[in-house]
Scaffold this active site. Structure first.
Site, PDB file in Angstrom:
ATOM      1  N   CYS A  66     -65.893 -16.934 -13.902  1.00 22.05           N
ATOM      2  CA  CYS A  66     -65.385 -17.550 -12.748  1.00 22.05           C
ATOM      3  C   CYS A  66     -63.983 -16.529 -12.582  1.00 22.05           C
ATOM      4  CB  CYS A  66     -64.795 -18.931 -13.203  1.00 22.05           C
ATOM      5  SG  CYS A  66     -63.712 -19.059 -14.537  1.00 22.05           S
ATOM      6  N   HIS A  99     -65.947 -13.410 -36.201  1.00 17.97           N
ATOM      7  CA  HIS A  99     -65.222 -14.414 -37.166  1.00 17.97           C
ATOM      8  C   HIS A  99     -65.622 -15.763 -36.353  1.00 17.97           C
ATOM      9  CE1 HIS A  99     -61.635 -11.600 -38.101  1.00 17.97           C
ATOM     10  NE2 HIS A  99     -62.784 -11.016 -38.416  1.00 17.97           N
TER      11      HIS A  99
HETATM   12  C1  RB5 Z   1     -61.838 -21.000  -8.208  1.00 20.95           C
HETATM   13  O1  RB5 Z   1     -60.993 -20.891  -7.190  1.00 20.95           O
HETATM   14  C2  RB5 Z   1     -61.070 -20.876  -9.545  1.00 20.95           C
HETATM   15  O2  RB5 Z   1     -60.166 -21.914  -9.775  1.00 20.95           O
HETATM   16  C3  RB5 Z   1     -62.257 -20.849 -10.788  1.00 20.95           C
HETATM   17  O3  RB5 Z   1     -63.042 -19.571 -10.404  1.00 20.95           O
HETATM   18  C4  RB5 Z   1     -61.644 -20.321 -12.136  1.00 20.95           C
HETATM   19  O4  RB5 Z   1     -60.913 -19.446 -12.081  1.00 20.95           O
HETATM   20  C5  RB5 Z   1     -61.190 -21.657 -12.832  1.00 20.95           C
HETATM   21  O5  RB5 Z   1     -60.892 -21.646 -13.913  1.00 20.95           O
END
Ligand code: RB5
Length: 145
Positions: A66, A99
């Site tokens: 993400c 670990h």
């Molecule tokens: C999306 O904008 C962002 O919040 C997501 O990709 C991530 O970084 C959340 O932890």
């Protein structure tokens, strides 16, 4: 060679695409569980799907991307049997395996570049859980409800 379920949100789509290409070129088997575009989605949906694929034994490892690598990690760790780690470098990559017996690697597309991400992913997959003194600690993690 490993079997890996990969997932991301819109913030991790570009890096996930690069990493899947890299994994396949290296001979790994990848199950791409989405998302499949830059369109906005909610990262917990993809983290849950990948985590459940690992927890069920369908695949050996999960890869989640993400923007930061944090949200997907929080969501994946809600699934029983999952030990997801947000990784920023090769040191955290091998320590999380050696670990903590991590079974899901989480990466932040907005925080690390593709070359560091590829290297960290390779090291993560090549490293093994050392058991020994770490075994009872990982068992204690698994026992937390
Ligand atoms: C999306 O904008 C962002 O919040 C997501 O990709 C991530 O970084 C959340 O932890």
């Amino acid at each position: 060679m490993a079997t890996i379920a990969a997932g991301c949100d819109h913030g991790g789509f570009s890096l996930k695409t690069v990493l899947i290409e890299h994994l396949v070129a290296s001979g790994h088997e990848v199950l791409d569980l989405g998302t499949h575009s830059n369109e906005r989605v909610d990262y917990p949906d993809f983290a849950e799907t990948v985590a459940k694929s690992v927890a069920s034994g369908e695949v050996e490892f999960g890869l989640l991307v993400c923007g930061s690598g944090i949200g997907v990690c929080m969501a994946a760790n809600k699934v029983s049997g999952i030990r997801a780690a947000t990784i920023h470098d090769v040191t955290s990559a091998h320590l999380s395996r050696e670990h903590n017996d991590a079974n899901v690697i989480c990466l932040g597309e907005r925080l690390i570049g593709p070359e560091v991400a590829k290297e960290a992913l390779d090291i993560f997959l090549a490293s093994e859980f050392q058991e020994g003194r770490h075994l009872k600690r990982v068992k204690k993690i698994n026992e937390i409800l």
